[in-house]
Design an enzyme around this catalytic site. Structure first.
Site, short mmCIF file in Angstrom:
data_model
loop_
_atom_site.label_atom_id
_atom_site.label_comp_id
_atom_site.label_asym_id
_atom_site.label_seq_id
_atom_site.Cartn_x
_atom_site.Cartn_y
_atom_site.Cartn_z
N TYR A 134 0.69 -1.22 0.08
CA TYR A 134 0.49 0.23 0.10
C TYR A 134 0.62 1.55 0.42
O TYR A 134 1.28 1.51 0.82
CB TYR A 134 -0.75 -0.41 1.41
N HIS A 140 1.17 -12.10 1.53
CA HIS A 140 -0.31 -11.14 1.19
C HIS A 140 -0.76 -12.33 0.18
O HIS A 140 -1.71 -12.78 -0.11
CB HIS A 140 0.36 -9.60 0.84
N SER A 147 -12.83 -6.54 3.42
CA SER A 147 -13.66 -6.43 2.63
C SER A 147 -15.07 -6.45 2.81
O SER A 147 -15.79 -7.37 2.44
CB SER A 147 -13.32 -6.70 0.95
N PRO A 148 -15.09 -6.64 4.07
CA PRO A 148 -16.63 -7.29 4.87
C PRO A 148 -17.72 -6.49 4.18
O PRO A 148 -19.31 -7.15 4.00
CB PRO A 148 -15.93 -7.67 6.51
N LEU A 149 -17.27 -5.40 3.53
CA LEU A 149 -18.60 -4.83 2.83
C LEU A 149 -18.44 -4.36 1.26
O LEU A 149 -19.23 -3.30 1.00
CB LEU A 149 -18.45 -2.80 3.47
N GLY A 150 -18.10 -5.55 0.98
CA GLY A 150 -17.80 -5.61 -1.15
C GLY A 150 -17.29 -4.11 -1.32
O GLY A 150 -17.86 -3.92 -1.94
N ARG A 151 -15.95 -3.84 -0.75
CA ARG A 151 -15.73 -2.58 -1.76
C ARG A 151 -16.93 -1.73 -1.35
O ARG A 151 -16.69 -0.49 -2.58
CB ARG A 151 -14.72 -3.05 -3.13
N GLY A 152 -17.04 -1.19 0.44
CA GLY A 152 -17.91 -0.32 -0.11
C GLY A 152 -19.37 -0.70 -1.21
O GLY A 152 -20.90 0.15 -0.76
N PHE A 153 -19.37 -1.62 -1.76
CA PHE A 153 -20.91 -2.13 -2.34
C PHE A 153 -22.33 -2.21 -1.35
O PHE A 153 -23.52 -1.96 -1.45
CB PHE A 153 -20.77 -3.66 -2.99
#
Length: 333
Positions: free
Chosen positions: A61, A130, A210-216
């Site tokens: 990153y 990674h 990404s538990p929120l689907g990358r913001g989705f």
């Protein structure tokens, strides 16, 4: 927020962690939208105030910039945080990504020394591979990682996006404390292929990125127009064409249950992950979002709530690939 055991080797972290990737640029570009550095620093500070001590970063990153940012944020409070970082995406001596995977033993040591320097610390709490290097036996990579543990530079070892066979081989060399893989209502492959069951039997913890689907799953995305030009998510099939509309409709259904419980769509999605005994690391650079994410730990879902959510998006539902072709090639299946 209460602490939970991650794996069976002694690592304890907050029930919800904080993904820090979006707090800095990635390969010269903002990951989603430009983060305000001052607000991001305050977000990490607020995390600790609320009992959240688990910060997730990686040398990739930036490269390196995110780790350096974390060093600034935890200055003077290092021992109060559990820091997880990752290596494997090769970075040359000029600090540039080569876009290759390198997990050779000599590179493991080199990457760790650089991360320690970037983080301004003499130890890493949780050190992940990674991505699997297809050209290096996992036993050799984990053997080098184990030496870092014996030297006191790393406390616990982790893997990311690897198969159950790879995990077993790695765990035979040195105990693995955590597996980090994408997991959400939209992405349940680790359930389908037996990884969650397998690692539980080995005493290995699971961290959901990404538990929120990358913001989705936040419900904030209503159409492609809500993604600014240059947003890397536009390259992901899940955010394109017919998949985009299909997935937006699924999020609306999740939102109905959230509304009934007077919580946000994001909170209901995180509560579902937590109901599985999994540690999610939703990413944000804003205190208001952090506070909402952490509040999800106080939401109790009934068996019928869980069943309802899982019926909206049953395991195996085709919602589009989670990476582009190159990204999918780096995943060990």
């Amino acid at each position: 927020m209460k602490k939970v055991k991650l794996g069976s080797q002694g690592l304890e972290v907050s029930q919800v962690g904080l993904g820090c990737m979006g707090m800095t640029k990635f390969a010269g570009h903002d990951v989603y939208k430009k983060a305000d550095e001052k607000e991001a620093l305050l977000t990490i500070e607020r995390s600790l105030e609320l009992g959240g001590n688990f910060l997730d970063t990686a040398d990739q990153y930036g490269p390196w910039e995110n780790e350096k940012f974390i060093a600034k944020a935890i200055n003077g409070k290092r021992n109060q945080y559990a820091i997880a970082t990752k290596f494997g995406h090769e970075i040359n001596d000029q600090g540039e990504l080569t876009w290759g995977i390198n997990a050779r033993p000599e590179y493991v040591k080199k990457a760790a020394e650089q991360s320690l320097k970037n983080l301004g610390t003499d130890y890493i709490d949780l050190y992940y591979l990674h991505r699997l290097d297809p050209n290096v036996p996992i036993e050799e990579t984990v053997g080098a990682m184990a030496e870092l543990v014996s030297e006191g530079k790393v406390k616990y070892l982790g893997l990311s996006e690897v198969s159950l066979e790879t995990i077993r081989r790695a765990n035979a060399v040195h105990p693995i404390s955590a597996l980090q893989t994408e997991y959400s209502l939209f992405e349940r492959t680790v359930e389908e292929n037996g990884i969650l069951k397998g690692i539980a039997e080995m005493g290995i913890g699971f961290v959901s990125y990404s538990p929120l689907g990358r913001g989705f799953i936040t419900g904030d995305i209503k159409s492609a127009a809500d993604l600014s030009e240059g947003d890397w998510r536009l390259n992901i099939p899940r955010f394109q064409g017919e998949y985009l509309q299909k997935n937006l409709d699924l999020v609306k259904e999740i939102g109905k249950l959230a509304a009934e419980k007077d919580v946000t769509t994001a909170q209901i999605a995180l509560a579902w992950v937590l109901s599985k005994g999994i540690v999610p690391i939703p990413g944000t650079s804003k205190r208001i979002n952090l506070e909402k994410n952490y509040a999800s730990a106080d939401i109790n879902l009934s068996d019928s709530d869980i069943e309802r959510l899982e019926n909206i998006i049953p395991a195996g539902t085709d919602v589009g690939a989670r990476y582009d072709d190159h990204g999918m090639e780096t995943i060990d299946e």
